[in-house]
Design an enzyme around this catalytic site. Structure first.
Site, short mmCIF file in Angstrom:
data_model
loop_
_atom_site.label_atom_id
_atom_site.label_comp_id
_atom_site.label_asym_id
_atom_site.label_seq_id
_atom_site.Cartn_x
_atom_site.Cartn_y
_atom_site.Cartn_z
N ALA A 14 0.80 -1.23 0.00
CA ALA A 14 0.00 0.00 0.00
C ALA A 14 0.83 1.27 0.00
O ALA A 14 0.73 2.10 -0.92
CB ALA A 14 -0.95 -0.01 1.20
N SER A 44 0.35 -4.39 -4.08
CA SER A 44 -0.89 -3.60 -3.95
C SER A 44 -2.10 -4.48 -3.65
O SER A 44 -3.11 -4.43 -4.34
CB SER A 44 -1.12 -2.79 -5.24
OG SER A 44 -0.03 -1.93 -5.49
N CYS A 48 -6.04 -6.72 4.82
CA CYS A 48 -7.25 -6.76 5.65
C CYS A 48 -8.32 -7.69 5.07
O CYS A 48 -9.21 -8.14 5.79
CB CYS A 48 -7.83 -5.36 5.80
SG CYS A 48 -6.71 -4.18 6.59
N ARG A 75 3.07 1.73 -16.15
CA ARG A 75 3.12 3.15 -15.77
C ARG A 75 4.56 3.63 -15.53
O ARG A 75 4.81 4.58 -14.81
CB ARG A 75 2.27 3.37 -14.50
CG ARG A 75 0.78 3.23 -14.78
CD ARG A 75 -0.02 3.08 -13.49
NE ARG A 75 -1.45 3.19 -13.72
CZ ARG A 75 -2.21 2.22 -14.21
NH1 ARG A 75 -1.67 1.05 -14.52
NH2 ARG A 75 -3.50 2.40 -14.41
N ASN A 321 -2.01 4.00 2.69
CA ASN A 321 -2.27 4.62 1.40
C ASN A 321 -2.14 6.14 1.47
O ASN A 321 -1.63 6.78 0.56
CB ASN A 321 -3.66 4.22 0.89
CG ASN A 321 -3.65 2.86 0.22
OD1 ASN A 321 -3.20 2.72 -0.91
ND2 ASN A 321 -4.13 1.86 0.93
N TYR A 442 -31.73 11.38 10.60
CA TYR A 442 -32.67 10.56 11.35
C TYR A 442 -33.80 10.10 10.45
O TYR A 442 -34.38 10.88 9.68
CB TYR A 442 -33.29 11.33 12.53
CG TYR A 442 -34.57 10.68 13.02
CD1 TYR A 442 -34.51 9.45 13.69
CD2 TYR A 442 -35.81 11.24 12.77
CE1 TYR A 442 -35.67 8.82 14.09
CE2 TYR A 442 -36.98 10.62 13.18
CZ TYR A 442 -36.92 9.40 13.84
OH TYR A 442 -38.06 8.77 14.23
N TRP A 450 -32.98 9.92 19.12
CA TRP A 450 -31.66 10.24 19.66
C TRP A 450 -30.72 9.11 19.25
O TRP A 450 -30.85 7.99 19.72
CB TRP A 450 -31.71 10.37 21.19
CG TRP A 450 -32.20 11.70 21.65
CD1 TRP A 450 -33.49 12.04 21.96
CD2 TRP A 450 -31.41 12.87 21.85
NE1 TRP A 450 -33.56 13.35 22.33
CE2 TRP A 450 -32.30 13.89 22.28
CE3 TRP A 450 -30.07 13.17 21.72
CZ2 TRP A 450 -31.88 15.18 22.57
CZ3 TRP A 450 -29.63 14.46 22.02
CH2 TRP A 450 -30.53 15.44 22.44
N ARG A 458 -24.73 12.79 25.70
CA ARG A 458 -25.54 13.44 26.75
C ARG A 458 -25.15 12.92 28.13
O ARG A 458 -24.99 13.69 29.08
CB ARG A 458 -27.03 13.17 26.50
CG ARG A 458 -27.63 13.92 25.33
CD ARG A 458 -29.08 13.56 25.14
NE ARG A 458 -29.91 13.92 26.28
CZ ARG A 458 -31.21 13.64 26.37
NH1 ARG A 458 -31.82 12.99 25.38
NH2 ARG A 458 -31.90 14.01 27.41
#
Length: 470
Positions: A14, A44, A48, A75, A321, A442, A450, A458
């Site tokens: 990466a 590359s 994971c 490239r 990356n 929501y 909430w 809160r």
């Protein structure tokens, strides 16, 4: 016309190939020669993604590869596979390399104008009897994944369909629990062994307890507070069991999930600066401290923690990356920085989602911070909407200021990615009081009126006020 400079990249995954690709976008081959050296045979790819390949979610390993060696070479990147770097000479501006299998006589020196160290991390493999026996697997590279999958298929083919298959996973961190899930899905009876009080030491023990209970319900035996002492071997020297201080667990195969350490042996030998965890230390431009021509990124570096103010080692492809993009931009003549991390991570075991960002209680204490905590149980959707599932959210806030310090989330579908709200709040330096007014989306299919993160904010804000009153 001036001669082209040479950029040498050590590591083909990466960080390294992102740096090479970005530098190539900014500077043509006639201006910058790019040589990338990879000791393995793949580039590359997503480390994971390997547990999901093992578990069958990903059926074609090529799907884990973002860009093949051929695509990189098209490239104008001189990518050399099966090439190992054996020494760094920072003062001489060169590295020593050899093609793997060629022996010491095949070594030679290669000079550079810009060196990028992207050597990644190595799995923790304790020095125990039997640890290198056939049937004991790490999970860090594509080759590791292929070897484990081949072993699984051989084991499954050699047993009757109704014969029990047993696997032991050593370590209950992210890789450990993900591999436990993968093996359960393949029909194995799985035992996870860990020396910590609860699985997932990336969570506080009270939240790790929720993970353990969920793993138990999934049929995964989790043995904590235990130390592995040996891998027992049987016929042909193959692993047959894992021994601890007071028990022995049968195993057709063993998977190591003990985490990783920065792969910085060459850097240490060359006298480059390393941090507490052994990772290379860089400035914000990802240049190795004290060196103008050496850069480093990915799993081999330590980066600033924006919450604690310290440096830390975080082995994640997302950061790798970004490091590569920053390095490639700077070598290519542009300007970019990587300011640091807040420590966000998310995982799952079967249908349980596990997420955290910021500091745990122990990390906050180690940083000298005084804090309060708040834990709430809510639901992923409006309680009356079909599919609403329980979710636990724990929030840590600085005692005097109310500054958010960390969030942990354990729940079912819809829980994990909620941690991103907290990651943004941490990056912005928000207080828990300020968080309670966040304008989050929501609708009953997505959240209660909430949101669980705001409910925790809160409660945390109330704890801050209560602490200030005493």
């Amino acid at each position: 016309m001036a001669a082209a400079q040479r950029m040498v990249v050590i590591g083909g995954n990466a960080a390294g190939m992102s740096a090479a690709s970005q530098a190539r976008r900014l500077r043509r081959a006639g201006e910058l020669e790019i040589v990338a050296l990879e000791r393995g045979g793949h580039t590359s790819y997503s480390t994971c993604g390997i547990p999901y390949w093992i578990g069958g979610d990903v059926t074609d390993p090529d799907d884990l590869i973002a860009r093949t060696p051929r695509q990189h070479r098209e490239r104008d990147i001189d990518l050399r596979l099966h090439t190992e770097v054996t020494a760094l000479d920072p003062d001489g501006g060169r590295i020593r390399l050899r093609e793997r299998g060629s022996g010491a006589t095949g070594e030679r020196w290669l000079g550079y104008d810009h060196l990028v160290i992207a050597t990644g991390a190595r799995p923790v493999r304790p020095d125990l009897p039997g640890i290198d026996a056939p049937g004991v697997h790490g999970v860090q590279s594509m080759d590791d994944g292929r070897a484990l999958l081949a072993d699984l298929e051989r084991n499954e083919a050699s047993r009757a369909a109704d014969a029990p298959r047993r696997a032991v996973v050593v370590g209950a961190g992210y890789i450990g629990v993900e591999m436990a899930e993968a093996l359960v899905r393949r029909g194995y009876r799985v035992t996870v062994l860990d020396r910590a009080e609860q699985p997932m030491t990336t969570l506080d023990p009270d939240m790790g307890r929720l993970v353990r209970e969920a793993m138990r319900r999934m049929g995964i035996e989790t043995v904590t507070g235990t130390t592995v002492t040996a891998v027992r071997t049987g016929e042909g020297g193959r692993a047959r069991a894992v021994a601890t201080e007071d028990a022995e667990y049968e195993a057709d195969l063993v998977v190591l999930g003990l985490g990783v350490r920065p792969e910085t042996g060459l850097a240490r030998e060359a006298g480059l600066p390393l941090g507490e965890s052994g990772g290379l230390l860089t400035d914000l431009a990802m240049r190795v401290r004290g060196r103008e021509d050496i850069w480093a990124g990915g799993d081999c570096v330590e980066v600033p923690d924006l919450v604690s103010g310290r440096t830390r080692h975080v082995a994640l492809g997302t950061h790798a990356n970004k490091h590569g993009q920053v390095i490639g931009t700077n070598i290519g003549g542009g300007y970019a920085t990587f300011p640091g991390v807040v420590g966000t991570a998310v995982s799952k075991v079967c249908d349980l989602e596990i997420a955290r960002t910021g500091l745990l209680e122990g990390q906050a204490r180690a940083a000298g911070l005084r804090f309060v905590t708040a834990t709430v149980e809510s639901t992923s959707r409006a309680g009356y909407y079909p599919g609403a599932a329980p979710m636990h959210v724990k929030m840590i806030a600085e005692r005097r200021t109310g500054r958010l310090l960390g969030v942990q989330i354990v729940g079912r579908e819809g829980a994990g990615k909620r941690v991103d709200v907290a990651a943004v709040a941490l990056s912005a330096g928000m207080t828990v009081e300020r968080m309670t007014a966040l304008d989050l989306g929501y609708a009953p299919p997505f959240s209660p009126v909430w949101d669980p993160v705001l409910v925790a904010a809160r409660k945390a804000a109330a704890e801050v006020r209560r602490a200030g009153a005493h």
